[in-house]
Design a protein around this motif. Structure first.
Motif, PDB file in Angstrom:
ATOM      1  N   TRP A 116       0.838  -1.204   0.000  1.00 34.98           N
ATOM      2  CA  TRP A 116       0.000   0.000   0.000  1.00 34.98           C
ATOM      3  C   TRP A 116       0.872   1.253   0.000  1.00 34.98           C
ATOM      4  O   TRP A 116       0.641   2.180  -0.773  1.00 34.98           O
ATOM      5  CB  TRP A 116      -0.925  -0.021   1.215  1.00 34.98           C
ATOM      6  CG  TRP A 116      -2.102   0.898   1.086  1.00 34.98           C
ATOM      7  CD1 TRP A 116      -3.340   0.559   0.620  1.00 34.98           C
ATOM      8  CD2 TRP A 116      -2.148   2.285   1.411  1.00 34.98           C
ATOM      9  NE1 TRP A 116      -4.159   1.664   0.631  1.00 34.98           N
ATOM     10  CE2 TRP A 116      -3.446   2.736   1.109  1.00 34.98           C
ATOM     11  CE3 TRP A 116      -1.226   3.187   1.917  1.00 34.98           C
ATOM     12  CZ2 TRP A 116      -3.852   4.050   1.301  1.00 34.98           C
ATOM     13  CZ3 TRP A 116      -1.608   4.511   2.105  1.00 34.98           C
ATOM     14  CH2 TRP A 116      -2.913   4.922   1.805  1.00 34.98           C
ATOM     15  N   LYS A 157     -12.621  -0.107  -4.037  1.00 33.03           N
ATOM     16  CA  LYS A 157     -12.434   0.569  -2.750  1.00 33.03           C
ATOM     17  C   LYS A 157     -10.951   0.732  -2.431  1.00 33.03           C
ATOM     18  O   LYS A 157     -10.545   1.694  -1.771  1.00 33.03           O
ATOM     19  CB  LYS A 157     -13.156  -0.178  -1.632  1.00 33.03           C
ATOM     20  CG  LYS A 157     -12.591  -1.520  -1.248  1.00 33.03           C
ATOM     21  CD  LYS A 157     -13.368  -2.087  -0.054  1.00 33.03           C
ATOM     22  CE  LYS A 157     -12.766  -3.383   0.453  1.00 33.03           C
ATOM     23  NZ  LYS A 157     -13.516  -3.916   1.622  1.00 33.03           N
ATOM     24  N   ASP A 158     -10.110  -0.196  -2.913  1.00 29.75           N
ATOM     25  CA  ASP A 158      -8.666  -0.073  -2.703  1.00 29.75           C
ATOM     26  C   ASP A 158      -8.075   1.020  -3.587  1.00 29.75           C
ATOM     27  O   ASP A 158      -7.257   1.825  -3.127  1.00 29.75           O
ATOM     28  CB  ASP A 158      -7.973  -1.400  -3.011  1.00 29.75           C
ATOM     29  CG  ASP A 158      -8.403  -2.530  -2.092  1.00 29.75           C
ATOM     30  OD1 ASP A 158      -8.576  -2.274  -0.894  1.00 29.75           O
ATOM     31  OD2 ASP A 158      -8.590  -3.657  -2.584  1.00 29.75           O
ATOM     32  N   GLN A 160      -9.632   3.538  -4.858  1.00 30.03           N
ATOM     33  CA  GLN A 160     -10.116   4.828  -4.352  1.00 30.03           C
ATOM     34  C   GLN A 160      -9.287   5.278  -3.154  1.00 30.03           C
ATOM     35  O   GLN A 160      -8.931   6.462  -3.034  1.00 30.03           O
ATOM     36  CB  GLN A 160     -11.588   4.744  -3.973  1.00 30.03           C
ATOM     37  CG  GLN A 160     -12.158   6.053  -3.430  1.00 30.03           C
ATOM     38  CD  GLN A 160     -13.618   5.942  -3.047  1.00 30.03           C
ATOM     39  OE1 GLN A 160     -14.365   5.158  -3.642  1.00 30.03           O
ATOM     40  NE2 GLN A 160     -14.040   6.709  -2.055  1.00 30.03           N
ATOM     41  N   ALA A 161      -8.978   4.354  -2.255  1.00 29.67           N
ATOM     42  CA  ALA A 161      -8.187   4.709  -1.079  1.00 29.67           C
ATOM     43  C   ALA A 161      -6.801   5.192  -1.478  1.00 29.67           C
ATOM     44  O   ALA A 161      -6.288   6.177  -0.929  1.00 29.67           O
ATOM     45  CB  ALA A 161      -8.089   3.507  -0.143  1.00 29.67           C
ATOM     46  N   SER A 164      -7.155   8.706  -3.322  1.00 28.77           N
ATOM     47  CA  SER A 164      -7.499   9.786  -2.394  1.00 28.77           C
ATOM     48  C   SER A 164      -6.326  10.109  -1.479  1.00 28.77           C
ATOM     49  O   SER A 164      -6.079  11.274  -1.143  1.00 28.77           O
ATOM     50  CB  SER A 164      -8.740   9.422  -1.585  1.00 28.77           C
ATOM     51  OG  SER A 164      -8.519   8.268  -0.787  1.00 28.77           O
ATOM     52  N   ALA A 165      -5.558   9.084  -1.069  1.00 29.48           N
ATOM     53  CA  ALA A 165      -4.399   9.324  -0.214  1.00 29.48           C
ATOM     54  C   ALA A 165      -3.282  10.032  -0.976  1.00 29.48           C
ATOM     55  O   ALA A 165      -2.566  10.867  -0.405  1.00 29.48           O
ATOM     56  CB  ALA A 165      -3.885   8.007   0.353  1.00 29.48           C
ATOM     57  N   TRP A 197     -12.879  11.495  -7.046  1.00 26.50           N
ATOM     58  CA  TRP A 197     -11.581  11.002  -7.527  1.00 26.50           C
ATOM     59  C   TRP A 197     -11.657  10.354  -8.901  1.00 26.50           C
ATOM     60  O   TRP A 197     -10.654   9.846  -9.391  1.00 26.50           O
ATOM     61  CB  TRP A 197     -11.015  10.001  -6.507  1.00 26.50           C
ATOM     62  CG  TRP A 197     -10.794  10.655  -5.176  1.00 26.50           C
ATOM     63  CD1 TRP A 197      -9.749  11.469  -4.807  1.00 26.50           C
ATOM     64  CD2 TRP A 197     -11.653  10.591  -4.042  1.00 26.50           C
ATOM     65  NE1 TRP A 197      -9.911  11.904  -3.525  1.00 26.50           N
ATOM     66  CE2 TRP A 197     -11.074  11.384  -3.019  1.00 26.50           C
ATOM     67  CE3 TRP A 197     -12.861   9.937  -3.775  1.00 26.50           C
ATOM     68  CZ2 TRP A 197     -11.646  11.541  -1.767  1.00 26.50           C
ATOM     69  CZ3 TRP A 197     -13.436  10.100  -2.524  1.00 26.50           C
ATOM     70  CH2 TRP A 197     -12.827  10.886  -1.542  1.00 26.50           C
TER      71      TRP A 197
END
Length: 270
Positions: A116, A157-158, A160-161, A164-165, A197
């Motif tokens: 990540w 969802k991954d 997007q995370a 966004s980060a 995003w």
């Protein structure tokens, strides 16, 4: 229509040479998505007058692998001149390296914190590269159930995370609703949550990965939700024509795609 429509020239009109596919898509009023542009006649593609919404943005390395993330950035930089010549707005990247047929080069079935963090840092580097050249890098979600097993951090969802980060205007999502339907479902809620995003949306029906109306997704309802959310970017059909490879089948698939999204926009305005 409140958003622009595109079609992937790699998956439709497959019996025609690529330049003819691009020209036919363009003549019907759609923008064009491309995959790997290496070893292709870029001048001939540009001469069609088509507007190109996206293309593959790397050709080596893995976004999430510390030992090969540099290759992602280096290969992305080599593709930027092609993107600029074609006027491509978004260069598509994936969470990890894909081989022939979209198969994971190094299959991994668990995500780690190191993956990540490496993905985040690589996205930030790509954002800085994109800012220098005026292009956006779009991280695409993938399904690991059917098409891309062994790709970590691939769910919407991954991605997007991660995007966004990264928090960079030149890093966005390529939100693929075909992949999301297989891996996650709940598409309308997904679109609403990811909206800040999203750089581009791709669609195809499930099962079969063909045009809207051939499977289980109610794309008119999805289109209405996208319009209601205020999205005004590109929606690309990354799908095969259900009727086969001939020009008539391709024309029919593009018409079905346009009709589904036109109906959704009309429903949103009423």
């Amino acid at each position: 229509m409140s958003f622009r429509l595109a079609a992937c020239a790699e998956m439709i009109y497959g019996e025609l040479p690529l330049v003819e596919r691009v020209r036919r898509i363009h003549e019907q009023g759609f923008e064009v998505e491309l995959w790997d542009t290496r070893n292709r006649d870029i001048s001939a593609l540009a001469a069609t007058g088509a507007r190109f919404s996206s293309m593959s943005g790397y050709f080596g390395g893995s976004l999430i692998d510390p030992d090969s993330a540099d290759r992602v950035v280096e290969s992305a930089e080599k593709l930027i001149p092609t993107a600029l010549e074609l006027g491509v707005e978004r260069l598509v990247i994936h969470p990890a390296e894909l081989g022939d047929g979209g198969v994971a080069v190094r299959p991994l079935h668990r995500s780690t914190g190191q993956m990540w963090l490496t993905g985040l840092r690589t996205l930030q580097r790509l954002g800085s590269l994109g800012e220098r050249h005026g292009v956006v890098f779009a991280l695409e979600n993938l399904n690991t159930v059917l098409d891309h097993p062994g790709i970590p951090l691939a769910r919407a969802k991954d991605t997007q995370a991660l995007v966004s980060a990264a928090d960079h205007p030149n890093v966005r999502m390529m939100l693929d609703l075909y992949h999301a339907q297989i891996g996650e479902g709940n598409l309308i809620r997904l679109v609403r949550g990811a909206l800040p995003w999203i750089g581009e949306i791709q669609v195809a029906d499930v099962p079969g990965r063909c045009e809207p109306g051939t499977g289980e997704i109610e794309y008119t309802a999805v289109a209405k939700a996208i319009a209601d959310a205020g999205y005004s970017g590109v929606i690309g059909l990354e799908a095969a024509a259900s009727g086969g490879a001939g020009p008539a089948a391709g024309d029919k698939a593009l018409a079905a795609f346009r009709n589904a999204f036109s109906a959704g926009v009309l429903a949103s305005s009423n």
